[in-house]
Design an enzyme around this catalytic site. Sequence first.
Site, PDB file in Angstrom:
ATOM      1  N   ILE A   1       0.939  -1.039   0.011  1.00 55.24           N
ATOM      2  CA  ILE A   1       0.090   0.006   0.172  1.00 55.24           C
ATOM      3  C   ILE A   1       1.027   1.190   0.034  1.00 55.24           C
ATOM      4  CG2 ILE A   1      -1.724   1.216   1.125  1.00 55.24           C
ATOM      5  CD1 ILE A   1      -3.055  -0.880  -0.052  1.00 55.24           C
ATOM      6  N   LYS A   2       0.758   2.267  -1.070  1.00 52.63           N
ATOM      7  CA  LYS A   2       1.693   3.400  -1.144  1.00 52.63           C
ATOM      8  C   LYS A   2       0.918   4.504  -0.434  1.00 52.63           C
ATOM      9  CE  LYS A   2       4.034   4.406  -4.754  1.00 52.63           C
ATOM     10  NZ  LYS A   2       4.190   4.733  -6.124  1.00 52.63           N
ATOM     11  N   LEU A   3       1.716   5.106   0.424  1.00 53.82           N
ATOM     12  CA  LEU A   3       1.170   6.196   1.011  1.00 53.82           C
ATOM     13  C   LEU A   3       2.233   7.270   1.081  1.00 53.82           C
ATOM     14  CD1 LEU A   3       0.142   4.301   4.319  1.00 53.82           C
ATOM     15  CD2 LEU A   3      -1.597   5.604   3.240  1.00 53.82           C
TER      16      LEU A   3
END
Length: 318
Positions: free
Chosen positions: A131-133
């Site tokens: 998950i990219k944040l």
Amino acid sequence: MANTLEQLKSYTTIVADTGDIEAIKRYQPEDATTNPSLILKAAQIPEYRALIDNAIAWAKLQSADIEQQIDDASDKLAVNIGVEILKLVPGRISTEVDARLSFDKEKSIAKAHKLVRLYQEAGVDKSRILIKLASTWEGICAAKELEQEGINCNLTLLFSFAQARACAEAGVYLISPFVGRILDWYKNDTGKDYDAVNDPGVVSVTEIYNYYKQHGYNTVVMGASFRNIGEIIELAGCDRLTIGPSLLEELANSQVAIQPKLLPASTTVAAGEPLTEAQFRWDFNQDPMAVDKLAEGIRNFAIDQGKLEVMLKAKLAN
């Protein structure tokens, strides 16, 4: 002699920074990364029409509210593209949380849960997803909670040592320091050109890599956003490098002999006390380049997310 790309693969895990399936087939990376800009670009590819149609049809079944449909179609399209890419890479796909949530920890966590659920419904285990944040304080705090749940994260738009240190202290799986965008800022600010060895982006990633290895952090360092193959060659040995198709092609056509430049520390020492929020914000604020580039990166990803939603809204109306 093996080409430069094949040599690089012996020192560093190569990741494709694209949503283009044909490019992934050609260069056979281990992993792939996407972001709102790449999803927008991929959505223009004719071969992806079925993935868009599927996302639209699915969104219409979830809600009668057009705004909810747009949100659902956007998430489903990102996952559909990710699922296709995972058929071609043995490792992981990075899928990004909406940049407009960059300063909202709880909504970022909720969006991450939704993306993981959509992947699981498509038969993809969370062990194959990152998950990219954005590397805001809120994004890092969201990642800390997600990691504790067993959801691995990729912290992106990372331009400063303060961000990198906070990510390691949060137990984040992977960071994406942006090499080329750091170079862009310094070239614009100083009017100077930099060779690869003195490239400010290369210097930044080298410092982060060495700090992580010296202190025994397990967080993976994945250099990103390259402007030329010189930067990439100077970071040979970095845990991972995510590279766009044009530079992958240039590396594949190059015969430059390379050696690893980044090497793990032979001994480790304990790290100090973790940064507090106040310390993080102060240290980050002391770096004008990082402040500028993080803000710009979030704005630009949000703009491309908006463009994607305009396209999806038109299709949902049909």
